[in-house]
Design a protein around this motif. Structure first.
Motif, PDB file in Angstrom:
ATOM      1  N   GLU A 127       0.992  -1.160  -0.187  1.00  0.00           N
ATOM      2  CA  GLU A 127      -0.186  -0.040   0.085  1.00  0.00           C
ATOM      3  C   GLU A 127       0.655   1.208  -0.138  1.00  0.00           C
ATOM      4  O   GLU A 127       1.974   1.228   0.732  1.00  0.00           O
ATOM      5  CB  GLU A 127      -0.980  -0.029   1.260  1.00  0.00           C
ATOM      6  N   ARG A 128       0.438   2.367  -0.620  1.00  0.00           N
ATOM      7  CA  ARG A 128       1.081   3.602  -0.547  1.00  0.00           C
ATOM      8  C   ARG A 128       0.576   4.425   0.326  1.00  0.00           C
ATOM      9  O   ARG A 128      -0.429   4.461   0.702  1.00  0.00           O
ATOM     10  CB  ARG A 128       0.935   4.191  -2.149  1.00  0.00           C
ATOM     11  N   LEU A 129       1.646   5.328   1.050  1.00  0.00           N
ATOM     12  CA  LEU A 129       1.270   6.352   1.751  1.00  0.00           C
ATOM     13  C   LEU A 129       2.199   7.642   1.825  1.00  0.00           C
ATOM     14  O   LEU A 129       3.197   7.253   1.401  1.00  0.00           O
ATOM     15  CB  LEU A 129       1.141   5.653   3.446  1.00  0.00           C
ATOM     16  N   ARG A 130       1.708   8.595   2.551  1.00  0.00           N
ATOM     17  CA  ARG A 130       2.560   9.708   2.584  1.00  0.00           C
ATOM     18  C   ARG A 130       2.844  10.350   4.037  1.00  0.00           C
ATOM     19  O   ARG A 130       1.799   9.925   5.032  1.00  0.00           O
ATOM     20  CB  ARG A 130       1.617  11.014   1.786  1.00  0.00           C
ATOM     21  N   LEU A 131       3.893  10.878   4.230  1.00  0.00           N
ATOM     22  CA  LEU A 131       4.044  11.371   5.541  1.00  0.00           C
ATOM     23  C   LEU A 131       3.694  12.916   5.497  1.00  0.00           C
ATOM     24  O   LEU A 131       4.070  13.494   4.368  1.00  0.00           O
ATOM     25  CB  LEU A 131       5.391  11.141   6.045  1.00  0.00           C
ATOM     26  N   ARG A 132       3.430  13.316   6.728  1.00  0.00           N
ATOM     27  CA  ARG A 132       2.885  14.837   6.823  1.00  0.00           C
ATOM     28  C   ARG A 132       3.361  15.246   8.082  1.00  0.00           C
ATOM     29  O   ARG A 132       3.281  14.721   9.163  1.00  0.00           O
ATOM     30  CB  ARG A 132       1.532  14.919   6.520  1.00  0.00           C
ATOM     31  N   ALA A 133       4.204  16.379   8.053  1.00  0.00           N
ATOM     32  CA  ALA A 133       4.937  16.926   9.216  1.00  0.00           C
ATOM     33  C   ALA A 133       3.903  17.569  10.142  1.00  0.00           C
ATOM     34  O   ALA A 133       2.834  18.359   9.712  1.00  0.00           O
ATOM     35  CB  ALA A 133       5.818  17.980   8.767  1.00  0.00           C
ATOM     36  N   ARG A 134       3.766  17.501  11.345  1.00  0.00           N
ATOM     37  CA  ARG A 134       2.901  17.933  12.352  1.00  0.00           C
ATOM     38  C   ARG A 134       3.596  18.310  13.531  1.00  0.00           C
ATOM     39  O   ARG A 134       4.677  17.602  14.094  1.00  0.00           O
ATOM     40  CB  ARG A 134       2.216  16.643  12.615  1.00  0.00           C
ATOM     41  N   ASP A 135       2.945  19.403  14.316  1.00  0.00           N
ATOM     42  CA  ASP A 135       3.680  19.722  15.691  1.00  0.00           C
ATOM     43  C   ASP A 135       2.951  18.983  16.641  1.00  0.00           C
ATOM     44  O   ASP A 135       1.624  18.472  16.621  1.00  0.00           O
ATOM     45  CB  ASP A 135       3.783  21.138  15.791  1.00  0.00           C
ATOM     46  N   ALA A 136       3.636  18.668  17.791  1.00  0.00           N
ATOM     47  CA  ALA A 136       3.348  18.149  18.968  1.00  0.00           C
ATOM     48  C   ALA A 136       2.041  18.657  19.609  1.00  0.00           C
ATOM     49  O   ALA A 136       1.053  17.894  19.780  1.00  0.00           O
ATOM     50  CB  ALA A 136       4.360  17.882  19.837  1.00  0.00           C
ATOM     51  N   ASP A 137       1.816  19.981  19.721  1.00  0.00           N
ATOM     52  CA  ASP A 137       0.878  20.604  20.346  1.00  0.00           C
ATOM     53  C   ASP A 137      -0.527  20.303  19.663  1.00  0.00           C
ATOM     54  O   ASP A 137      -1.676  19.816  20.102  1.00  0.00           O
ATOM     55  CB  ASP A 137       0.880  22.144  20.367  1.00  0.00           C
ATOM     56  N   SER A 138      -0.515  20.396  18.254  1.00  0.00           N
ATOM     57  CA  SER A 138      -1.823  20.145  17.535  1.00  0.00           C
ATOM     58  C   SER A 138      -2.017  19.079  17.366  1.00  0.00           C
ATOM     59  O   SER A 138      -3.227  18.465  17.631  1.00  0.00           O
ATOM     60  CB  SER A 138      -1.732  20.956  16.039  1.00  0.00           C
ATOM     61  N   ALA A 139      -1.283  18.022  17.497  1.00  0.00           N
ATOM     62  CA  ALA A 139      -1.330  16.635  17.422  1.00  0.00           C
ATOM     63  C   ALA A 139      -2.053  16.035  18.803  1.00  0.00           C
ATOM     64  O   ALA A 139      -3.025  15.333  18.709  1.00  0.00           O
ATOM     65  CB  ALA A 139      -0.087  15.768  17.377  1.00  0.00           C
ATOM     66  N   GLN A 140      -1.530  16.888  20.017  1.00  0.00           N
ATOM     67  CA  GLN A 140      -2.223  16.411  21.204  1.00  0.00           C
ATOM     68  C   GLN A 140      -3.706  16.889  21.297  1.00  0.00           C
ATOM     69  O   GLN A 140      -4.638  16.137  21.516  1.00  0.00           O
ATOM     70  CB  GLN A 140      -1.432  16.929  22.186  1.00  0.00           C
ATOM     71  N   ARG A 141      -3.846  18.124  20.539  1.00  0.00           N
ATOM     72  CA  ARG A 141      -5.112  18.733  20.439  1.00  0.00           C
ATOM     73  C   ARG A 141      -6.036  17.740  19.939  1.00  0.00           C
ATOM     74  O   ARG A 141      -7.235  17.328  20.308  1.00  0.00           O
ATOM     75  CB  ARG A 141      -5.110  19.934  20.176  1.00  0.00           C
ATOM     76  N   GLU A 142      -5.749  17.211  18.818  1.00  0.00           N
ATOM     77  CA  GLU A 142      -6.437  16.450  17.824  1.00  0.00           C
ATOM     78  C   GLU A 142      -6.788  15.152  18.523  1.00  0.00           C
ATOM     79  O   GLU A 142      -8.004  14.516  18.417  1.00  0.00           O
ATOM     80  CB  GLU A 142      -5.944  16.222  16.415  1.00  0.00           C
ATOM     81  N   HIS A 143      -5.705  14.600  19.061  1.00  0.00           N
ATOM     82  CA  HIS A 143      -5.988  13.349  19.944  1.00  0.00           C
ATOM     83  C   HIS A 143      -7.172  13.507  20.830  1.00  0.00           C
ATOM     84  O   HIS A 143      -7.909  12.865  21.203  1.00  0.00           O
ATOM     85  CB  HIS A 143      -4.704  12.857  20.581  1.00  0.00           C
ATOM     86  N   ARG A 144      -7.023  14.622  21.620  1.00  0.00           N
ATOM     87  CA  ARG A 144      -8.125  14.818  22.701  1.00  0.00           C
ATOM     88  C   ARG A 144      -9.535  14.769  22.242  1.00  0.00           C
ATOM     89  O   ARG A 144     -10.354  14.377  22.671  1.00  0.00           O
ATOM     90  CB  ARG A 144      -7.667  16.070  23.592  1.00  0.00           C
TER      91      ARG A 144
END
Lengths: 307, 238
Positions: free
Chosen positions: A281-298
Motif C-alpha cells: 500500500e502507498r502512503l504519505r508522511l505529513r509533518a505535524r507539531d506536537a501541540d496540534s497533534a495532542q489537541r486532535e488526539h484529545r
C-alpha cells in the motif's frame, strides 16, 4: 462452559489490550493493539472499558466456534468475516448462537480487525497487561506469550452487554489514501535537504517485511549526515532511518532502546492508521507539531464520551 | 552536564543529560529519574533510562506539552547527586568454559592472554548497569578491561542459551532468555535474570552494581545451570 473455541488460527491472531506500561526500564516492550482506535470502538460497541482485552486478527485465518449464545462486536479491517454463511461487516455488534462458526477469510479493506466480547476476554494480567508479545514470552491466554492456536478456548467477563450503535459517519475511512502525521524529531537537522523534501513529498510503499515490532517503508533513500547516536529510549511510533536509508516505523512491540537516527514519530492516530495498511500500500508522511497533534488526539477521545 | 529537553513524539520527551557514555553519568541519571517520577506521578506512562538520556512517555490526556515541559524543568531544578545513589549489589556466579562460552579462547588470543586471565579480568571488577533493553531483563553493563574489548560477531547466532555471559566492545551482559545474539560468549550463569512471577521481575536494574564470580561445573549444575553446549559459529542453528 467456554464462549468460543479456536478451530484455526495464525501466529497473528493474538489477545491484545491497551498495552504494558511502567516496565520499559526493565527492557519490557509496550505491546497492545496496533490499531487502538479500532480496539476502542470494538469495546465501545459493547459498553466495555476501551482498553479491555480483545482478539487482534491480522489478515485473517481465524475460525472460531461459538459455544453459547452471546453478543460480540467487530471493528477495524474488513477481513471478509462470516458467521456461518452470513457476511459480517465490521464496526458493529452482532448476536451469535451456540454452534455457529465465525470465520475470518482474508483482507478486503484494511489489515487488522478486533473482536470484542462482553466485559473483555479473560486472560491473566502479566506485568499489568494481557498483551501478547511472542518475542518476550509475555501475555496471551496462558500468560507465556503464545498467540491463539487451534483448541484454545476463549471466555469473557460479563454477561449482558450494553450494545451500542456506532454512527456511520464516525467509521474510519480505510479506503482513503493513508496520510500519516509525523512529529519531527531533534535529529531532523542531520538529514540533507533533498532527503527532507523527499520524506514529506514522496509516495512511500509499505514493505512486505514487517511485524508487530516495526514495518519498513520503501521509497527514496534518506541520507543522514548527522552524528551517530548513543542508544536511547525509542518513542512510540518512531520513524528510524538505518544506514540503508529506508525508514522503519517502530510499532508497539519495538525494542525499548536503540541508536538509529529518527525522522520523528508518528502521532497516535497515524500509528492506528498505519496498522490498517497492507504490504504494497502507498502512503504519505505529513509533518505535524506536537501541540496540534495532542489537541486532535484529545478531540478524538471525546467522541467516545459524547456519542 | 548540560541538560536539553527534546520533543521526540507527540507523547514523549527526551531528556539529554550527557553526550558520551561515562560511568559517572549514572548517579545523575538516577537522581533525575527519581525527581521525574515524583513530579509526573500517574501522568508518567514510562521512563526509559539509557546511557546519556531519560525518555519520558507521558499521558497526553492528563498533561499537555507545555505542562510536561514545565514539570520536567522543575524536576531538574537544583538537581544533586546523593552520597549513596541506591543501586543494589549483585554477585552473579558464572561457569566460564569454552563449552558454554565459545569465544573464551578467541578473546584470550585477541588480547594476548590466557583464558584464565580473561576470567580473572572479567570477574575482578564491579560493573554498573547502564540500561536495560534488547530483551526483558537484558542489562548492559560496563566497562570491561580494555584488553577484553571485542566487536560483536560478524554473524549473530540465531540462538543464544539463557544465562549466556558475553562481551561486546567494552560492555558485558548476560542473556535472560533464549534469543538471537551477537555478543562474544565466555560463560554461563545459572542466575534467573528475568522472572515474571518474581516481585520486580528483573534481577538487575539501571544503576545496580554487579560482580561476576567464577564457579566450577559442579557448582553450576548444583545451582540449576543448564550446561548444553553452544555451537562455536554463528551460522549453526540450535
Amino acid at each position: 462452559m467456554s464462549g468460543l473455541v479456536v478451530e484455526r488460527a495464525t501466529p497473528l491472531c493474538q489477545l491484545q489490550d491497551a498495552g504494558r506500561f511502567g516496565v520499559r526500564h526493565l527492557g519490557v516492550t509496550q505491546g497492545g493493539a496496533l490499531d487502538w482506535v479500532a480496539m476502542g470502538w470494538a469495546n465501545w460497541l459493547l459498553g466495555n472499558p476501551l482498553g479491555a482485552p480483545v482478539v487482534e486478527v491480522a489478515l485473517g485465518g481465524l475460525r472460531l466456534v461459538c459455544q453459547r449464545d452471546a453478543c460480540l462486536a467487530l471493528a477495524g479491517a474488513d477481513l471478509q468475516a462470516r458467521l456461518d454463511d452470513q457476511p459480517l461487516a465490521p464496526w458493529r455488534h452482532f448476536a451469535v448462537r451456540r454452534g455457529q462458526v465465525l470465520d475470518f477469510i482474508g483482507p478486503r479493506l484494511g489489515a487488522r480487525t478486533y473482536l470484542a466480547a462482553p466485559g473483555g476476554f479473560l486472560a491473566p494480567a502479566v506485568l499489568g497487561s494481557c498483551a501478547t508479545v511472542v518475542r518476550e514470552g509475555l501475555g496471551g491466554l496462558a500468560g507465556g506469550g503464545r498467540p491463539l492456536q487451534a483448541g484454545d478456548t476463549l471466555d469473557w467477563r460479563g454477561a449482558a452487554p450494553v450494545a451500542r450503535e456506532m454512527p456511520a459517519a464516525l467509521r474510519p475511512d480505510l479506503a482513503a489514501p493513508a496520510r500519516l502525521d509525523l512529529v519531527v524529531g531533534a535529529q531532523i537537522g542531520g538529514f540533507d535537504s533533498r532527503s527532507l523534501f523527499d520524506a514529506f513529498n514522496a509516495d512511500w510503499t509499505l514493505d512486505t517485511r514487517g511485524d508487530r515490532m516495526g514495518v519498513r517503508l520503501q521509497g527514496p533513500v534518506l541520507d543522514y549526515r548527522g552524528e551517530g547516536l548513543v542508544s536511547e529510549g525509542i518513542p512510540p511510533g518512531a520513524v528510524q532511518v538505518p544506514p540503508d536509508g529506508q525508514p522503519f516505523v517502530l510499532l508497539n512491540d519495538r525494542q525499548t532502546i536503540g541508536g538509529y537516527p529518527r525522522l520523528g514519530a508518528l502521532t497516535l492516530l497515524a500509528q492506528a492508521r498505519l496498522a490498517q495498511c497492507v504490504p504494497g500500500e502507498r502512503l504519505r508522511l505529513r509533518a505535524r507539531d506536537a501541540d496540534s497533534a495532542q489537541r486532535e488526539h484529545r478531540r478524538y477521545l471525546e467522541r467516545w464520551r459524547q456519542v | 552536564m548540560n541538560p536539553r529537553i527534546e520533543v521526540v513524539a507527540m507523547d514523549a520527551l527526551m531528556l539529554r543529560l550527557f553526550d558520551r557514555i561515562e560511568e559517572d553519568n549514572l548517579p545523575w541519571l538516577l537522581a533525575a529519574r527519581q525527581r521525574i517520577v515524583e513530579a509526573f506521578g500517574a501522568a508518567l506512562l514510562d521512563l526509559v533510562p539509557s546511557y546519556t538520556t531519560l525518555m519520558l512517555h507521558y499521558d497526553v490526556t492528563r498533561l499537555d506539552l507545555a505542562e510536561a515541559r514545565r514539570r520536567l524543568a522543575a524536576a531538574l531544578d537544583g538537581l544533586r547527586v546523593p552520597e549513596d545513589d541506591g543501586g543494589a549489589r549483585h554477585t552473579l556466579p558464572v561457569w566460564y568454559d569454552p563449552r558454554v562460552g565459545p569465544e573464551l579462547t578467541r578473546l584470550a588470543e585477541r588480547g594476548g592472554l590466557e583464558p584464565a586471565d580473561v576470567i580473572r579480568l572479567h570477574s575482578e571488577r564491579d560493573y554498573r548497569v547502564f540500561a536495560l533493553g534488547f530483551a526483558p531483563g537484558f542489562a548492559f553493563m560496563g566497562l570491561v578491561d580494555p584488553r577484553l574489548a571485542a566487536p560483536r560477531l560478524d554473524t549473530p547466532r540465531q540462538r543464544v542459551a539463557a544465562g549466556s555471559v558475553g562481551i561486546a566492545e567494552r560492555q558485558t551482559a548476560a542473556y535472560p532468555l533464549v534469543s538471537p545474539g551477537g555478543w562474544n560468549l565466555i560463560g554461563r550463569t545459572p542466575a534467573r535474570l528475568f522472572d515474571r512471577q518474581r516481585d520486580g521481575y528483573s534481577l538487575l536494574r539501571p544503576g545496580d552494581r554487579v560482580r561476576f564470580e567464577a564457579i566450577d561445573h559442579a557448582t553450576f549444575l548444583r545451582l540449576g545451570g543448564d550446561d548444553t553446549p553452544l555451537a562455536p559459529t554463528g551460522r549453526a542453528a540450535a
